[in-house]
Write an enzyme that holds these catalytic residues in place. Structure first.
Site, mmCIF file in Angstrom:
data_model
loop_
_atom_site.group_PDB
_atom_site.id
_atom_site.type_symbol
_atom_site.label_atom_id
_atom_site.label_comp_id
_atom_site.label_asym_id
_atom_site.label_seq_id
_atom_site.Cartn_x
_atom_site.Cartn_y
_atom_site.Cartn_z
ATOM 1 N N PHE A 219 7.526 -1.640 6.298
ATOM 2 C CA PHE A 219 8.509 -2.702 6.209
ATOM 3 C C PHE A 219 7.802 -4.037 6.015
ATOM 4 C CE2 PHE A 219 11.061 0.828 6.733
ATOM 5 C CZ PHE A 219 12.382 0.489 6.507
ATOM 6 N N ARG B 56 18.862 -16.627 -2.139
ATOM 7 C CA ARG B 56 18.204 -16.130 -3.346
ATOM 8 C C ARG B 56 18.895 -14.853 -3.802
ATOM 9 N NH1 ARG B 56 12.045 -15.973 -1.245
ATOM 10 N NH2 ARG B 56 13.121 -14.635 0.251
ATOM 11 N N ASP C 74 -13.052 -1.109 -10.481
ATOM 12 C CA ASP C 74 -11.648 -1.161 -10.852
ATOM 13 C C ASP C 74 -11.182 0.262 -11.139
ATOM 14 O OD1 ASP C 74 -9.170 -1.511 -12.070
ATOM 15 O OD2 ASP C 74 -9.823 -3.168 -13.346
ATOM 16 N N LEU C 75 -10.110 0.706 -10.479
ATOM 17 C CA LEU C 75 -9.608 2.061 -10.698
ATOM 18 C C LEU C 75 -9.211 2.307 -12.148
ATOM 19 C CD1 LEU C 75 -9.498 1.973 -7.547
ATOM 20 C CD2 LEU C 75 -7.456 3.420 -7.714
ATOM 21 N N GLY D 42 19.473 -11.255 -4.829
ATOM 22 C CA GLY D 42 18.779 -10.015 -4.519
ATOM 23 C C GLY D 42 18.349 -9.870 -3.073
ATOM 24 N N SER E 51 6.510 1.527 0.262
ATOM 25 C CA SER E 51 7.152 0.305 0.749
ATOM 26 C C SER E 51 8.625 0.552 1.022
ATOM 27 C CB SER E 51 7.007 -0.790 -0.319
ATOM 28 O OG SER E 51 7.850 -1.882 -0.056
ATOM 29 N N LYS F 233 6.783 1.585 -6.895
ATOM 30 C CA LYS F 233 6.668 2.440 -5.711
ATOM 31 C C LYS F 233 7.622 3.636 -5.821
ATOM 32 C CE LYS F 233 3.674 -0.152 -3.490
ATOM 33 N NZ LYS F 233 2.262 0.291 -3.321
ATOM 34 N N PHE G 141 -4.334 1.965 -1.359
ATOM 35 C CA PHE G 141 -3.654 0.672 -1.271
ATOM 36 C C PHE G 141 -3.701 -0.104 -2.582
ATOM 37 C CE2 PHE G 141 -5.204 1.293 3.144
ATOM 38 C CZ PHE G 141 -4.016 1.149 3.834
ATOM 39 N N GLY H 184 -8.264 -5.586 1.084
ATOM 40 C CA GLY H 184 -7.024 -6.344 1.196
ATOM 41 C C GLY H 184 -6.526 -6.431 2.630
ATOM 42 N N ASN I 203 5.648 -14.169 1.007
ATOM 43 C CA ASN I 203 6.298 -13.613 2.192
ATOM 44 C C ASN I 203 6.410 -14.654 3.303
ATOM 45 O OD1 ASN I 203 6.483 -11.042 0.964
ATOM 46 N ND2 ASN I 203 4.368 -10.605 1.536
ATOM 47 N N TYR J 95 8.132 -4.493 -8.967
ATOM 48 C CA TYR J 95 7.154 -4.045 -7.973
ATOM 49 C C TYR J 95 7.705 -2.849 -7.198
ATOM 50 C CZ TYR J 95 5.075 -3.710 -3.365
ATOM 51 O OH TYR J 95 4.523 -3.216 -2.212
#
Length: 338
Positions: free
Chosen positions: A178, A292, A58-59, A294, A124, A153, A80, A10, A199, A149
């Site tokens: 960040f 938006r 795949d984990l 949030g 994150s 974390k 990750f 990734g 993003n 999401y």
């Protein structure tokens, strides 16, 4: 040190694999290529002259992952692997909770079976939610998140901390980063999101390269310097070096320890667009839309702990991030599909 990097094909994982190899570590990447491309492995070899090991697994397939782990026999893990789109997590929270927690459970059980207790976890800044005013500090208060999401974390940080507290011998780094942007200066690897980017920086780049018509600015009436939201953007190469610094300090950590990885400064949406205009050499159209729900007006890190304990600080500028991001996108207008 031999490091297993889950999700290592990734965006952040591939840059971290490069940084590890350049520091002389051995690397095996575990990735199922759900959100990445096998071409990344070739590109990492082009950059470093060393081909990382690969476990295409795949984990969540615990038996297959255990076999791959046993074959690699790593000394430590940087984790990750996981789903990461905020909007998608709101639309399908069950998938996110099941995948992100389940894959980490599989990893932890496998690590325990094989006696590996050193782990750097990709967390994150979303774990801060709206519970603090910037700059965000690791010990600044209760963790929370405004989307599923981010909540995965928060939950995983707690789980990892509880595991480390319940059993001796664990060394766990929780890296709260960040807004990573930019790309390797070679232009060989960079961010290649599936579908419409979630993003800002990859969205700007796709407008700059002609794949999207205009950048959406969600709100220009915040209490910031130019009315647009401010975020702490960090060059992905700085972020990768932060992972290496954390890994190399893990032996001194008993239990779990959190570190922010950011620059400690906010950059607005309009400032970011201007940086990419300068890097690309042409205007980038933008349109203001309503805020938006949030979205926070401002967010940036307190990086004191990482500087003092890891000896790490970000060194690359917004101009560097825009230049390297544009080089990647202009050389690969369709990402790894080119």
């Amino acid at each position: 040190m031999h490091v297993l990097v889950t999700g290592g094909a990734g965006f952040i994982g591939s840059h971290t694999a490069v940084a590890l190899l350049e520091r002389g570590h051995r690397v095996t990447i575990a990735d199922d290529f759900q959100n990445s491309s096998p071409k990344v492995i070739d590109r990492i070899e082009q950059i470093t002259g060393t081909r990382p090991g690969l476990a295409a697994v795949d984990l969540l397939d615990e038996e297959a992952f255990d076999a791959a782990f046993a074959s690699a026999s790593p000394d430590a893990v940087i984790h990750f692997a996981g789903l990461k789109a905020v909007g998608e997590s709101v639309a399908d929270p069950l998938r996110y909770y099941a995948h992100n927690l389940g894959s980490t459970f599989s990893l932890l059980k496998t690590m325990k079976r094989h006696g590996v207790r050193s782990l750097v976890f990709s967390s994150s800044a979303t774990v801060y939610g709206d519970q603090q005013d910037p700059p965000y500090r690791e010990d600044g208060g209760r963790l929370d998140a405004t989307n599923p999401y981010g909540m995965t974390k928060v939950m995983l940080e707690r789980i990892l901390s509880d595991v480390a507290e319940s059993e001796g011998g664990w060394h766990i780094g929780l890296l709260r980063y960040f807004n990573p942007i930019g790309a390797h200066p070679s232009g060989l690897i960079g961010e290649d999101p599936n579908g419409i980017p979630n993003n800002l920086a990859p969205y700007i780049l796709q407008v700059a390269v002609g794949r999207l018509p205009e950048v959406n600015i969600f709100g220009d009436d915040y209490a910031t310097a130019d009315g647009t939201g401010e975020r702490d953007y960090i060059h992905v190469a700085d972020l990768a070096e932060g992972h290496v610094a954390a890994l190399e300090k893990l032996s001194a950590v008993e239990g779990a320890r959190a570190w922010n990885l950011g620059t400690g400064a906010g950059t607005s949406v309009r400032q970011m667009i201007a940086a990419f205009e300068a890097a690309s050499g042409h205007p980038i159209p933008a349109i203001v839309r309503p805020r938006r729900e949030g979205d926070l007006p401002r967010s940036w890190a307190d990086t004191t702990r990482a500087a003092s304990e890891l000896g790490w600080t970000a060194s690359r500028s917004i101009a560097d991030m825009a230049r390297d991001g544009w080089r990647w996108q202009s050389q690969n207008p369709n990402g790894f599909a080119d």
